[in-house]
Design a protein around this motif. Sequence first.
Motif, short mmCIF file in Angstrom:
data_model
loop_
_atom_site.label_atom_id
_atom_site.label_comp_id
_atom_site.label_asym_id
_atom_site.label_seq_id
_atom_site.Cartn_x
_atom_site.Cartn_y
_atom_site.Cartn_z
N ARG A 2 0.84 -1.25 -0.14
CA ARG A 2 -0.14 0.17 -0.23
C ARG A 2 1.21 1.38 -0.41
O ARG A 2 1.41 1.39 0.64
CB ARG A 2 -0.69 0.00 1.20
CG ARG A 2 -1.80 1.01 1.20
CD ARG A 2 -2.79 1.12 1.95
NE ARG A 2 -3.91 -0.25 1.98
CZ ARG A 2 -5.10 -0.02 1.92
NH1 ARG A 2 -5.55 1.38 2.05
NH2 ARG A 2 -5.87 -1.14 1.47
N GLY A 30 -8.79 5.64 -3.10
CA GLY A 30 -8.38 4.82 -3.02
C GLY A 30 -9.78 3.15 -2.81
O GLY A 30 -9.27 2.27 -2.74
N ARG A 31 -10.88 3.49 -3.54
CA ARG A 31 -12.41 2.93 -3.49
C ARG A 31 -12.39 2.76 -5.12
O ARG A 31 -12.02 3.64 -6.21
CB ARG A 31 -13.39 3.52 -2.99
CG ARG A 31 -13.10 3.57 -1.06
CD ARG A 31 -13.76 2.23 -0.55
NE ARG A 31 -14.37 1.55 -0.56
CZ ARG A 31 -14.79 0.67 -0.36
NH1 ARG A 31 -13.91 -0.65 0.28
NH2 ARG A 31 -16.02 -0.22 -0.16
N TYR A 32 -12.79 1.27 -5.35
CA TYR A 32 -14.05 1.04 -6.95
C TYR A 32 -14.89 0.85 -6.32
O TYR A 32 -14.95 -0.24 -5.23
CB TYR A 32 -11.91 0.48 -7.42
CG TYR A 32 -12.06 -0.89 -7.17
CD1 TYR A 32 -13.49 -2.12 -7.67
CD2 TYR A 32 -12.04 -1.30 -5.35
CE1 TYR A 32 -13.31 -2.94 -7.15
CE2 TYR A 32 -11.93 -2.80 -5.35
CZ TYR A 32 -13.19 -3.76 -5.90
OH TYR A 32 -12.37 -5.25 -5.14
N ASP A 46 -11.29 -1.69 -2.15
CA ASP A 46 -9.84 -0.59 -2.12
C ASP A 46 -9.08 -1.04 -3.10
O ASP A 46 -9.79 -2.20 -3.65
CB ASP A 46 -9.01 -0.77 -0.84
CG ASP A 46 -10.17 -0.48 0.40
OD1 ASP A 46 -11.12 0.58 0.02
OD2 ASP A 46 -10.29 -0.81 1.82
N TYR A 47 -8.86 -0.03 -3.37
CA TYR A 47 -7.72 -0.28 -5.20
C TYR A 47 -6.66 0.66 -3.94
O TYR A 47 -6.07 1.10 -3.16
CB TYR A 47 -7.93 0.58 -6.24
CG TYR A 47 -7.79 0.90 -5.97
CD1 TYR A 47 -6.91 1.47 -6.88
CD2 TYR A 47 -9.22 1.88 -6.16
CE1 TYR A 47 -7.38 3.02 -7.06
CE2 TYR A 47 -9.12 3.06 -6.75
CZ TYR A 47 -8.30 3.68 -7.03
OH TYR A 47 -8.56 5.28 -7.37
N TRP A 48 -5.28 -0.22 -4.59
CA TRP A 48 -4.10 1.09 -4.54
C TRP A 48 -2.76 0.71 -5.79
O TRP A 48 -2.85 -0.70 -5.78
CB TRP A 48 -3.38 1.18 -3.06
CG TRP A 48 -2.97 -0.78 -2.02
CD1 TRP A 48 -2.15 -1.09 -2.35
CD2 TRP A 48 -3.95 -1.66 -2.19
NE1 TRP A 48 -1.30 -2.64 -2.04
CE2 TRP A 48 -3.29 -3.04 -1.45
CE3 TRP A 48 -5.07 -1.42 -1.13
CZ2 TRP A 48 -3.27 -4.36 -1.53
CZ3 TRP A 48 -5.64 -2.90 -1.21
CH2 TRP A 48 -4.26 -3.95 -0.71
N TYR A 56 -6.38 -5.43 -5.83
CA TYR A 56 -7.51 -4.06 -5.82
C TYR A 56 -8.48 -5.63 -4.65
O TYR A 56 -7.65 -6.87 -4.20
CB TYR A 56 -8.90 -5.36 -6.85
CG TYR A 56 -8.76 -4.23 -7.83
CD1 TYR A 56 -9.85 -3.86 -7.84
CD2 TYR A 56 -8.09 -5.17 -9.37
CE1 TYR A 56 -9.62 -2.95 -9.53
CE2 TYR A 56 -7.71 -4.37 -9.93
CZ TYR A 56 -8.75 -2.86 -9.71
OH TYR A 56 -9.19 -2.31 -11.36
N ASP A 59 -14.76 -6.14 -0.43
CA ASP A 59 -15.11 -5.81 0.38
C ASP A 59 -15.49 -7.38 1.36
O ASP A 59 -16.04 -7.41 2.51
CB ASP A 59 -16.62 -5.23 1.11
CG ASP A 59 -15.86 -3.28 0.64
OD1 ASP A 59 -14.80 -2.93 0.91
OD2 ASP A 59 -17.08 -2.88 -0.03
#
Length: 85
Positions: A2, A30-32, A46-48, A56, A59
Amino acid sequence: MRKAFGVQDKFVGLWVTADGVIRHRLLPGGRYDEARGTRESAYEGDYWLQDDHIEYHDDTGFTADGDFRDGVLYHAGMVLYRRKE
């Protein structure tokens, strides 16, 4: 892996398969949100990023990754193209 947010801004937006069935919306912070066919928000999480590599974590705990090359996202056997919203 991250990283601090900010570098992902160059990839924020809508990424879509050529047939339009899979749609990844990469959001600031940082959300998709992934849509599949008529199912909106099929997956969210979340993604980073690490350079041009994306990780990815949805949830439900599922993880996946991909790479951006020449303006195209290669993810889990799919090819996604940036689309203007």
